[in-house]
Write a protein that holds these residues in place. Structure first.
Motif, PDB file in Angstrom:
ATOM      1  N   THR A  99       1.040  -1.226   0.042  1.00 17.31           N
ATOM      2  CA  THR A  99       0.012  -0.398   0.431  1.00 17.31           C
ATOM      3  C   THR A  99       1.111   1.167  -0.212  1.00 17.31           C
ATOM      4  N   PHE A 100       0.838   2.139  -0.533  1.00 17.23           N
ATOM      5  CA  PHE A 100       1.209   3.898  -0.566  1.00 17.23           C
ATOM      6  C   PHE A 100       0.191   4.644  -0.615  1.00 17.23           C
ATOM      7  N   GLY A 101      -0.289   5.408   0.372  1.00 18.65           N
ATOM      8  CA  GLY A 101      -0.869   5.996   0.984  1.00 18.65           C
ATOM      9  C   GLY A 101      -1.420   6.984   1.713  1.00 18.65           C
ATOM     10  N   PRO A 102      -2.109   7.761   2.029  1.00 13.91           N
ATOM     11  CA  PRO A 102      -1.614   9.132   3.454  1.00 13.91           C
ATOM     12  C   PRO A 102      -2.146   8.290   4.964  1.00 13.91           C
ATOM     13  N   THR A 103      -2.088   8.794   5.475  1.00 14.91           N
ATOM     14  CA  THR A 103      -2.087   8.098   6.779  1.00 14.91           C
ATOM     15  C   THR A 103      -2.446   8.925   7.589  1.00 14.91           C
ATOM     16  N   PHE A 104      -3.286   8.793   8.755  1.00 18.55           N
ATOM     17  CA  PHE A 104      -3.524   9.869   9.408  1.00 18.55           C
ATOM     18  C   PHE A 104      -3.298   9.832  10.725  1.00 18.55           C
ATOM     19  N   ARG A 105      -2.344   9.936  11.645  1.00 14.66           N
ATOM     20  CA  ARG A 105      -2.327  10.480  13.377  1.00 14.66           C
ATOM     21  C   ARG A 105      -2.357  11.405  13.645  1.00 14.66           C
ATOM     22  N   ALA A 106      -3.393  11.347  14.990  1.00 12.91           N
ATOM     23  CA  ALA A 106      -3.826  12.967  15.617  1.00 12.91           C
ATOM     24  C   ALA A 106      -2.742  12.684  17.316  1.00 12.91           C
ATOM     25  N   GLU A 107      -1.376  12.213  16.756  1.00 14.12           N
ATOM     26  CA  GLU A 107      -0.266  12.880  17.998  1.00 14.12           C
ATOM     27  C   GLU A 107      -0.214  13.819  18.272  1.00 14.12           C
ATOM     28  N   ASN A 108      -0.273  14.704  20.076  1.00 20.78           N
ATOM     29  CA  ASN A 108      -0.837  15.709  19.535  1.00 20.78           C
ATOM     30  C   ASN A 108       1.709  16.253  19.955  1.00 20.78           C
ATOM     31  N   SER A 109       2.069  15.474  19.426  1.00 18.73           N
ATOM     32  CA  SER A 109       3.518  15.456  19.718  1.00 18.73           C
ATOM     33  C   SER A 109       4.048  16.521  18.284  1.00 18.73           C
ATOM     34  N   ASN A 110       4.332  18.186  18.439  1.00 19.68           N
ATOM     35  CA  ASN A 110       4.824  19.088  17.964  1.00 19.68           C
ATOM     36  C   ASN A 110       6.335  18.574  17.791  1.00 19.68           C
ATOM     37  N   THR A 111       6.564  17.578  17.029  1.00 18.33           N
ATOM     38  CA  THR A 111       8.082  17.674  17.249  1.00 18.33           C
ATOM     39  C   THR A 111       8.559  17.660  15.350  1.00 18.33           C
ATOM     40  N   SER A 112       9.818  17.845  15.385  1.00 19.14           N
ATOM     41  CA  SER A 112      10.388  17.938  14.098  1.00 19.14           C
ATOM     42  C   SER A 112       9.931  16.289  12.782  1.00 19.14           C
ATOM     43  N   ARG A 113       9.460  15.528  13.593  1.00 18.28           N
ATOM     44  CA  ARG A 113       9.453  14.397  12.921  1.00 18.28           C
ATOM     45  C   ARG A 113       8.465  13.598  12.723  1.00 18.28           C
ATOM     46  N   HIS A 114       7.251  14.272  13.183  1.00 17.83           N
ATOM     47  CA  HIS A 114       5.533  13.897  12.831  1.00 17.83           C
ATOM     48  C   HIS A 114       4.680  14.756  12.819  1.00 17.83           C
ATOM     49  N   LEU A 115       3.687  14.150  12.196  1.00 16.39           N
ATOM     50  CA  LEU A 115       2.823  14.720  11.254  1.00 16.39           C
ATOM     51  C   LEU A 115       1.825  14.552  11.491  1.00 16.39           C
ATOM     52  N   ALA A 116       0.305  14.547  11.444  1.00 15.50           N
ATOM     53  CA  ALA A 116      -1.152  14.184  11.432  1.00 15.50           C
ATOM     54  C   ALA A 116      -1.191  13.345  10.496  1.00 15.50           C
ATOM     55  N   GLU A 117      -0.828  14.233   9.059  1.00 15.52           N
ATOM     56  CA  GLU A 117      -1.785  13.535   7.593  1.00 15.52           C
ATOM     57  C   GLU A 117       0.249  13.340   6.825  1.00 15.52           C
ATOM     58  N   PHE A 118       0.544  12.065   6.957  1.00 13.13           N
ATOM     59  CA  PHE A 118       1.904  11.633   6.391  1.00 13.13           C
ATOM     60  C   PHE A 118       1.589  10.303   6.096  1.00 13.13           C
ATOM     61  N   TRP A 119       2.151  10.085   4.912  1.00 13.59           N
ATOM     62  CA  TRP A 119       2.151   9.130   3.635  1.00 13.59           C
ATOM     63  C   TRP A 119       2.569   7.464   3.925  1.00 13.59           C
ATOM     64  N   MET A 120       2.414   6.243   3.858  1.00 14.97           N
ATOM     65  CA  MET A 120       3.176   5.598   4.110  1.00 14.97           C
ATOM     66  C   MET A 120       3.289   4.222   2.809  1.00 14.97           C
ATOM     67  N   VAL A 121       4.005   3.568   3.407  1.00 15.90           N
ATOM     68  CA  VAL A 121       4.276   2.412   2.653  1.00 15.90           C
ATOM     69  C   VAL A 121       4.261   1.029   2.896  1.00 15.90           C
ATOM     70  N   GLU A 122       3.729   0.204   2.883  1.00 16.19           N
ATOM     71  CA  GLU A 122       3.255  -0.850   3.630  1.00 16.19           C
ATOM     72  C   GLU A 122       3.245  -1.948   2.687  1.00 16.19           C
ATOM     73  N   PRO A 123       4.886  -3.114   2.520  1.00 15.28           N
ATOM     74  CA  PRO A 123       4.322  -4.086   1.820  1.00 15.28           C
ATOM     75  C   PRO A 123       3.679  -5.435   2.891  1.00 15.28           C
ATOM     76  N   GLU A 124       4.033  -6.510   1.830  1.00 17.15           N
ATOM     77  CA  GLU A 124       3.317  -7.097   3.028  1.00 17.15           C
ATOM     78  C   GLU A 124       3.099  -8.514   2.324  1.00 17.15           C
ATOM     79  N   VAL A 125       4.006  -9.677   2.481  1.00 17.54           N
ATOM     80  CA  VAL A 125       3.932 -10.969   1.848  1.00 17.54           C
ATOM     81  C   VAL A 125       3.975 -11.927   2.553  1.00 17.54           C
ATOM     82  N   ALA A 126       3.375 -12.710   1.722  1.00 17.94           N
ATOM     83  CA  ALA A 126       2.766 -14.079   1.917  1.00 17.94           C
ATOM     84  C   ALA A 126       4.238 -14.748   2.081  1.00 17.94           C
ATOM     85  N   PHE A 127       3.946 -15.735   2.976  1.00 17.74           N
ATOM     86  CA  PHE A 127       5.595 -17.385   3.877  1.00 17.74           C
ATOM     87  C   PHE A 127       6.481 -15.699   3.960  1.00 17.74           C
ATOM     88  N   ASN A 128       6.468 -14.881   4.391  1.00 20.21           N
ATOM     89  CA  ASN A 128       8.321 -14.472   4.707  1.00 20.21           C
ATOM     90  C   ASN A 128       7.334 -14.313   6.409  1.00 20.21           C
TER      91      ASN A 128
END
Ligand code: 4AD
Ligand code: MG
Length: 479
Positions: A224-253
């Motif tokens: 998958t490769f799409g927008p992801t949303f987290r209401a983490e109230n962490s105002n850091t230089s590494r967190h967004l409330a809306e970010f994109w995530m890439v999630e591969p998933e593999v059978a038998f791995n």
């Protein structure tokens, strides 16, 4: 005449060719040299006008930020800095930029802080820095699709609106079309979600993983490769409330296969940028070298941006278990001298200071930590034989900290059910997920790469807000 892109002209334009270029004025010097940029490359083309042949009023409008069309003949450049330039026969103003307005913006020719640039989302695209960042962001998105396509993965579009909170952290944005000032109340006094659009509470997705697992158990390898949303109230230089995530998933791995795939993937992306984004990367590299000069020695990075990418491509990642990492941390100087803000003992969730120590001081390379305590990781991770840890993995990168989180999944129905009970997750809520464990369950594994954290790594930008076109953070959803 057909418009040509500046990138193509600079690469293949021949002296004597007639060309038409459209773009925005970066500078106009001595009433003679127009620097035009059209976004196709970080480089400008120089268009030279003989002002005696042009209307004064027209040339006045050739000001910084204005949109122009220039046509003329390609000639060898007399000046330094470029080999060819355009000897202009015609200038057309497509869109004026009022110099008084320009003075108040990032378009005035001086250095601006990244914070100031963030306030002018429409204009920061016009700067060299953000042009480079967003061209590279595009290249990495393309490379992600290419990597998986070349390896026989299918791109699966998982939903943005979902009823599940895969990570169980409760940091969700609820989605409703109920009127907040006139909520329907059920007999027991609670909100009557039967009357809501979907007939139950739903939220923006925090991860596409659970749905991707369904795909993997039939298609074999998906991502998958799409927008992801987290209401983490962490105002850091590494967190967004809306970010994109890439999630591969593999059978038998299993977990080892999962680590190998992650390492190949991150190396591939780093190498892709080195080979395909040379001009933009060089610009960001030099920009960082300059910035470093004004920093105290101890805060400077030992490697340049390009060297850091080469390092990732050419070196094995260090792999160790969480339990081993706790040992390393407890034996470290900062621990013994009580320099860590947070205590270190088996069972804690590692803080960013601990992750950075491991990556930047102890091993000086990307690190994959595995086999975390079950209690600090999500319910779906496979329980290890020791009964205490799960087959989790986090990849830690220099300057970034956690860039990837993943695991082998719990494929045993009974173990998964008892795990859900421990985490207070009602079985009815995830019946569709549990079904995958009833019809030919199989070992499988996957991970999630934070796309913007990867873009931070390959551009050297140190604030995640500067690698996404329109950042969403607590108290900020401008533009
Ligand atoms: O570690 P996380 O929470 O893992 C998952 O969501 C799993 N479902 C992934 C999987 O196994 N398929 O998030 C994965 C990555 C993190 O390592 C981090 O890089 C990024 O997503 N991330 C964020 N990036 C920007 N802003 C935030 N608020 C982020 N939260 C996580
Ligand atoms: Mg994580």
């Amino acid at each position: 005449m057909k418009r040509e892109k500046i990138k193509d002209i600079l690469a293949a334009g021949k002296v004597g060719d007639s060309v038409l270029v459209k773009g925005w004025v970066r500078a106009f010097r001595s009433n003679r040299f127009i620097q035009v940029n059209d976004g196709s490359t970080i480089k400008n083309i120089q268009a030279v006008v003989d002002f005696e042949n042009f209307d004064e009023a027209l040339l006045k409008r050739v000001s910084t930020a204005a949109a122009v069309a220039v046509s003329g003949e390609i000639v060898e450049s007399q000046g330094a800095g470029q080999s060819i330039e355009i000897k202009v026969s015609e200038v057309e103003i497509l869109g004026d930029a009022n110099p008084d307005d320009v003075q108040k913006t990032v378009m005035q020719p001086k250095k601006h802080s990244l914070e100031f640039l963030r306030e002018q989302a429409h204009l920061r695209f016009r700067t060299n820095t953000f042009g480079a960042v967003f061209r590279i962001r595009h290249a990495v998105a393309f490379a992600i699709n290419k990597f998986f396509n070349d390896r026989g993965f299918y791109y699966l579009h998982t939903p943005i609106i979902t009823g599940s909170d895969a990570e169980g952290a409760g940091e969700i944005f609820q989605v409703t079309n109920l009127d907040p000032l006139n909520l329907p109340i059920a007999e027991d006094g609670s909100i009557d979600y039967k009357q809501d659009f979907f007939g139950k509470p739903v939220n923006l997705t925090v991860s596409g993983q659970l749905e991707a697992e369904l795909g993997a158990m039939a298609l074999g390898q998906v991502y998958t490769f799409g927008p992801t949303f987290r209401a983490e109230n962490s105002n850091t230089s590494r967190h967004l409330a809306e970010f994109w995530m890439v999630e591969p998933e593999v059978a038998f791995n299993d977990l080892k296969d999962n680590m190998d795939l992650t390492e190949d993937f991150l190396k591939y992306l780093s190498n892709y940028v080195l080979t395909n984004c040379a001009d933009d990367l060089q610009f960001l590299n030099d920009r960082e070298v300059n910035e470093q000069k004004s920093k105290p020695q101890k805060d400077r990075s030992e490697l340049t941006l390009k060297e850091r990418l080469e390092f990732v491509v050419n070196n094995e990642f260090k792999r160790l278990t969480y339990t081993e990492a706790i040992q390393v941390l407890r034996n470290s100087k900062p621990f013994k001298k009580k320099k860590f803000q947070y205590d270190v003992e088996w069972g804690i969730d590692l803080q960013s200071e601990h992750e950075r120590y491991l990556v930047e001081k102890e091993f000086k390379c990307p690190v994959i930590l595995t086999d975390y305590p079950a209690g600090i990781k999500a319910f779906y991770m496979r329980q290890n034989d020791d009964g205490k840890t799960v087959a989790a993995m986090d990849v830690l990168f220099p300057g970034i900290g956690e860039i990837v989180g993943g695991s082998q999944r719990e494929e045993r129905l009974d173990v998964l059910k008892s795990k859900m009970a421990d985490f207070n997750i009602p079985e009815e809520d995830l019946a569709w997920y549990l079904d995958t464990r009833k019809f030919g369950t199989a070992p499988h594994a996957g991970f999630g790469l934070g796309f913007e954290r990867m873009i931070m790594f390959v551009t050297g930008m140190t604030n995640i807000r500067d690698v996404i076109p329109f950042p969403r953070t607590p108290q900020n959803a401008e533009f």
